[in-house]
Design an enzyme around this catalytic site. Structure first.
Site, PDB file in Angstrom:
ATOM      1  N   LYS A  70      35.616  45.507  38.721  1.00 54.91           N
ATOM      2  CA  LYS A  70      35.240  46.705  39.328  1.00 54.91           C
ATOM      3  C   LYS A  70      34.496  46.327  40.877  1.00 54.91           C
ATOM      4  CE  LYS A  70      32.316  48.059  36.118  1.00 54.91           C
ATOM      5  NZ  LYS A  70      32.467  46.923  35.043  1.00 54.91           N
ATOM      6  N   ARG A 123      27.565  55.102  33.607  1.00 54.23           N
ATOM      7  CA  ARG A 123      27.825  54.555  32.445  1.00 54.23           C
ATOM      8  C   ARG A 123      27.624  55.509  31.297  1.00 54.23           C
ATOM      9  NH1 ARG A 123      27.862  48.353  33.880  1.00 54.23           N
ATOM     10  NH2 ARG A 123      27.588  48.535  36.011  1.00 54.23           N
ATOM     11  N   ARG A 143      33.182  32.827  35.674  1.00 51.78           N
ATOM     12  CA  ARG A 143      32.532  33.546  36.868  1.00 51.78           C
ATOM     13  C   ARG A 143      31.298  32.776  37.295  1.00 51.78           C
ATOM     14  NH1 ARG A 143      31.299  39.663  36.901  1.00 51.78           N
ATOM     15  NH2 ARG A 143      30.080  39.294  35.047  1.00 51.78           N
ATOM     16  N   ARG A 176      25.415  34.328  36.122  1.00 48.23           N
ATOM     17  CA  ARG A 176      24.538  35.424  35.807  1.00 48.23           C
ATOM     18  C   ARG A 176      23.685  35.284  34.466  1.00 48.23           C
ATOM     19  NH1 ARG A 176      28.023  40.916  37.321  1.00 48.23           N
ATOM     20  NH2 ARG A 176      26.872  41.691  35.259  1.00 48.23           N
ATOM     21  N   ARG A 216      27.230  43.801  25.922  1.00 45.87           N
ATOM     22  CA  ARG A 216      27.609  44.616  27.250  1.00 45.87           C
ATOM     23  C   ARG A 216      29.216  45.432  26.714  1.00 45.87           C
ATOM     24  NH1 ARG A 216      27.833  40.271  31.400  1.00 45.87           N
ATOM     25  NH2 ARG A 216      28.604  41.865  32.908  1.00 45.87           N
TER      26      ARG A 216
HETATM   27  P1  AP5 Z   1      34.207  41.297  38.723  1.00 43.94           P
HETATM   28  O1  AP5 Z   1      35.029  42.057  39.840  1.00 43.94           O
HETATM   29  O2  AP5 Z   1      32.530  40.738  39.134  1.00 43.94           O
HETATM   30  O3  AP5 Z   1      34.339  42.470  37.736  1.00 43.94           O
HETATM   31  P2  AP5 Z   1      33.221  43.616  37.141  1.00 43.94           P
HETATM   32  O4  AP5 Z   1      33.760  44.698  36.562  1.00 43.94           O
HETATM   33  O5  AP5 Z   1      32.351  44.056  38.415  1.00 43.94           O
HETATM   34  O6  AP5 Z   1      32.264  42.995  36.089  1.00 43.94           O
HETATM   35  P3  AP5 Z   1      30.465  43.164  36.008  1.00 43.94           P
HETATM   36  O7  AP5 Z   1      30.366  42.330  35.024  1.00 43.94           O
HETATM   37  O8  AP5 Z   1      29.884  43.016  37.257  1.00 43.94           O
HETATM   38  O9  AP5 Z   1      30.481  44.464  35.318  1.00 43.94           O
HETATM   39  P4  AP5 Z   1      29.216  44.945  34.711  1.00 43.94           P
HETATM   40  O10 AP5 Z   1      29.611  46.570  34.865  1.00 43.94           O
HETATM   41  O11 AP5 Z   1      28.886  44.434  33.275  1.00 43.94           O
HETATM   42  O12 AP5 Z   1      27.935  44.539  35.462  1.00 43.94           O
HETATM   43  P5  AP5 Z   1      26.979  45.261  36.450  1.00 43.94           P
HETATM   44  O13 AP5 Z   1      26.636  44.305  37.617  1.00 43.94           O
HETATM   45  O14 AP5 Z   1      27.480  46.419  37.134  1.00 43.94           O
HETATM   46  O15 AP5 Z   1      35.005  40.241  38.285  1.00 43.94           O
HETATM   47  C1  AP5 Z   1      34.806  39.468  36.952  1.00 43.94           C
HETATM   48  C2  AP5 Z   1      35.168  38.131  37.167  1.00 43.94           C
HETATM   49  O16 AP5 Z   1      36.646  37.995  37.158  1.00 43.94           O
HETATM   50  C3  AP5 Z   1      35.041  37.473  38.681  1.00 43.94           C
HETATM   51  O17 AP5 Z   1      34.838  36.091  38.463  1.00 43.94           O
HETATM   52  C4  AP5 Z   1      36.232  37.944  39.615  1.00 43.94           C
HETATM   53  O18 AP5 Z   1      36.267  36.902  40.749  1.00 43.94           O
HETATM   54  C5  AP5 Z   1      37.305  37.847  38.347  1.00 43.94           C
HETATM   55  N1  AP5 Z   1      38.547  38.735  38.744  1.00 43.94           N
HETATM   56  C6  AP5 Z   1      38.443  39.928  39.441  1.00 43.94           C
HETATM   57  N2  AP5 Z   1      39.718  40.338  39.396  1.00 43.94           N
HETATM   58  C7  AP5 Z   1      40.573  39.523  38.954  1.00 43.94           C
HETATM   59  C8  AP5 Z   1      41.890  39.443  38.758  1.00 43.94           C
HETATM   60  N3  AP5 Z   1      42.840  40.536  39.058  1.00 43.94           N
HETATM   61  N4  AP5 Z   1      42.313  38.488  38.030  1.00 43.94           N
HETATM   62  C9  AP5 Z   1      41.915  37.362  37.635  1.00 43.94           C
HETATM   63  N5  AP5 Z   1      40.288  37.284  37.991  1.00 43.94           N
HETATM   64  C10 AP5 Z   1      39.591  38.327  38.578  1.00 43.94           C
HETATM   65  O19 AP5 Z   1      25.658  45.622  35.590  1.00 43.94           O
HETATM   66  C11 AP5 Z   1      25.025  44.709  35.306  1.00 43.94           C
HETATM   67  C12 AP5 Z   1      23.931  45.210  34.261  1.00 43.94           C
HETATM   68  O20 AP5 Z   1      23.169  45.980  35.059  1.00 43.94           O
HETATM   69  C13 AP5 Z   1      24.293  46.212  33.172  1.00 43.94           C
HETATM   70  O21 AP5 Z   1      24.747  45.337  31.882  1.00 43.94           O
HETATM   71  C14 AP5 Z   1      23.225  47.083  32.747  1.00 43.94           C
HETATM   72  O22 AP5 Z   1      22.090  46.248  32.187  1.00 43.94           O
HETATM   73  C15 AP5 Z   1      22.666  47.482  34.305  1.00 43.94           C
HETATM   74  N6  AP5 Z   1      23.105  48.568  34.851  1.00 43.94           N
HETATM   75  C16 AP5 Z   1      24.133  48.571  35.977  1.00 43.94           C
HETATM   76  N7  AP5 Z   1      24.467  49.836  36.040  1.00 43.94           N
HETATM   77  C17 AP5 Z   1      23.676  50.561  35.335  1.00 43.94           C
HETATM   78  C18 AP5 Z   1      24.023  52.095  34.667  1.00 43.94           C
HETATM   79  N8  AP5 Z   1      24.803  52.948  35.704  1.00 43.94           N
HETATM   80  N9  AP5 Z   1      23.324  52.353  33.648  1.00 43.94           N
HETATM   81  C19 AP5 Z   1      22.371  51.528  32.913  1.00 43.94           C
HETATM   82  N10 AP5 Z   1      22.337  50.191  33.277  1.00 43.94           N
HETATM   83  C20 AP5 Z   1      23.195  49.716  34.319  1.00 43.94           C
END
Ligand code: AP5
Length: 251
Positions: A53, A128, A167, A196, A207
Site C-alpha cells: 500500500k 481499517r 523490509r 520497524r 497484524r
Molecule cells: P509496503 O509498501 O511497505 O507495504 P504496506 O502495505 O504499506 O505495509 P505496512 O506494513 O506498512 O502496512 P500496515 O498496514 O501493516 O502498516 P501501517 O504502517 O499502515 O511494502 C512492504 C515491503 O514489500 C517493502 O519492503 C517493499 O519494499 C516491498 N514491496 C512492495 N511492493 C513489492 C512488490 N511488488 N514486490 C516485492 N516487494 C515489494 O500501520 C502500522 C500500524 O499503525 C497498524 O498496525 C496500527 O497499529 C496503526 N494504524 C495505522 N492506521 C490505522 C488505522 N486506520 N486504524 C487503527 N490503527 C492504525
C-alpha cells in the site's frame, strides 16, 4: 519510488517533478487541464500488512498529483517525537493491534481539512474498521465529497511474511526498502534505515489476524454502500502492480 515529503499534518505532498502532476493514470503525458480530472479524487487503499500500500500509494500520489495520507506514518512520527498521540498509540502498534477509532478519526479529519488535500487524497491504511469507513463517509459528506474508488491489494499471507521479514524503513521519511541493511543511509533522504518494531514475527502474526478479522469486513461494507471496489493483484514486480493500479483509473 516517488519523492514525497511528509508534513506535520501527516500529508505527504508528491513532488510534481517526480512523476508529474500532469501525468495521466496510464502513465502518459497528459494535456493541460488533465489535473481537473482527478480533482477531489478520494482513493482508499486497503490491504494486509506488507501488501505494498505504501509503495504503490506514493507512486499513485505522484501520478495523480494529489497527496498521500498514511495513518501508519503519522502515528510512527508521533511515537518518534514522543507526542501525546504517539504515547497513546505506541503500545497498540507494537502489539500489532489497531489504534482506537476515535484517534484515527481525529487524524483523518485533520488531514482532510488541510489545503493540500482539497484537490484529493490517497488514503493509505486510513480505513481499517467499519466505524472508520462510516466516519470517513460522514467527513466527506460534510465536505460535499465522496469516495471515488477503493483499491484492495490481494496477496497471500506467506508472501507478506517474506516481504516484511526483508523490509527496512527510513527513520526520517519512512520509505520502505527491500535488500537494504539496517544502519545504512536512505537513498532518498539520507536518513537511517531501521527495522520497524511491529515487523517482528509475533506482531506480524497479530497484524494479519487483525486484518482478516477487522479490516476485511470493510470491503463488504464499501460494496454494499455503492462505492466502486477494485481488487488489485499485488503479486509481481512493483512496476507490474503499478500498471494494475493505474488501470483502475482508466475506465
Ligand atoms: P509496503 O509498501 O511497505 O507495504 P504496506 O502495505 O504499506 O505495509 P505496512 O506494513 O506498512 O502496512 P500496515 O498496514 O501493516 O502498516 P501501517 O504502517 O499502515 O511494502 C512492504 C515491503 O514489500 C517493502 O519492503 C517493499 O519494499 C516491498 N514491496 C512492495 N511492493 C513489492 C512488490 N511488488 N514486490 C516485492 N516487494 C515489494 O500501520 C502500522 C500500524 O499503525 C497498524 O498496525 C496500527 O497499529 C496503526 N494504524 C495505522 N492506521 C490505522 C488505522 N486506520 N486504524 C487503527 N490503527 C492504525
Amino acid at each position: 519510488m516517488a519523492d514525497a515529503a511528509p508534513t506535520a499534518g501527516g500529508v505527504a505532498r508528491p513532488t510534481m517533478a517526480a512523476a508529474g502532476a500532469n501525468t495521466s493514470p496510464a502513465g502518459q503525458s497528459a494535456p493541460a487541464g488533465r489535473a481537473a480530472d482527478v480533482e477531489r479524487t478520494i482513493v482508499v487503499l486497503l490491504g494486509p500488512p506488507g501488501a505494498g500500500k505504501g509503495t504503490q500509494g506514493e507512486q499513485l500520489a505522484a501520478a495523480l498529483g494529489i497527496p498521500k495520507v498514511a495513518t501508519g506514518d503519522v502515528l510512527r512520527a508521533a511515537v518518534r517525537d514522543g507526542t501525546s498521540l504517539g504515547q497513546e498509540a505506541q503500545a497498540f502498534m507494537e502489539r500489532g493491534d489497531l489504534v482506537p477509532d476515535p484517534v484515527i478519526l481525529g487524524i483523518m479529519k485533520e488531514a482532510l481539512s488541510q489545503p493540500a488535500t482539497v484537490r484529493g487524497a490517497i488514503l493509505d491504511g486510513v480505513i481499517r474498521t467499519v466505524p472508520q469507513a462510516e466516519g470517513l463517509q460522514a467527513v466527506l459528506e460534510q465536505l460535499g465529497r465522496v469516495t471515488t474508488v477503493v483499491l484492495v491489494f490481494a496477496i497471500d499471507d506467506d508472501v507478506l511474511v517474506r516481504r516484511i521479514s526483508e523490509r527496512t524503513v527510513c527513520e526520517a521519511c519512512q520509505t520502505p526498502y527491500t535488500g537494504h541493511h539496517t544502519g545504512t543511509a536512505c537513498p532518498k533522504c539520507g536518513g537511517r534505515l531501521v527495522r520497524r518494531s511491529d515487523d517482528e514475527p509475533t506482531a506480524v502474526r497479530q497484524r494479519l489476524a487483525v486484518y482478516h478479522a477487522q479490516t476485511a469486513p470493510v470491503i463488504t461494507w464499501y460494496k454494499t454502500h455503492g462505492v466502486r471496489v477494485v481488487s488489485i493483484d499485488a503479486v509481481g514486480t512493483r512496476a507490474e502492480v503499478q500498471a494494475r493500479v493505474l488501470r483502475a483509473f482508466s475506465r
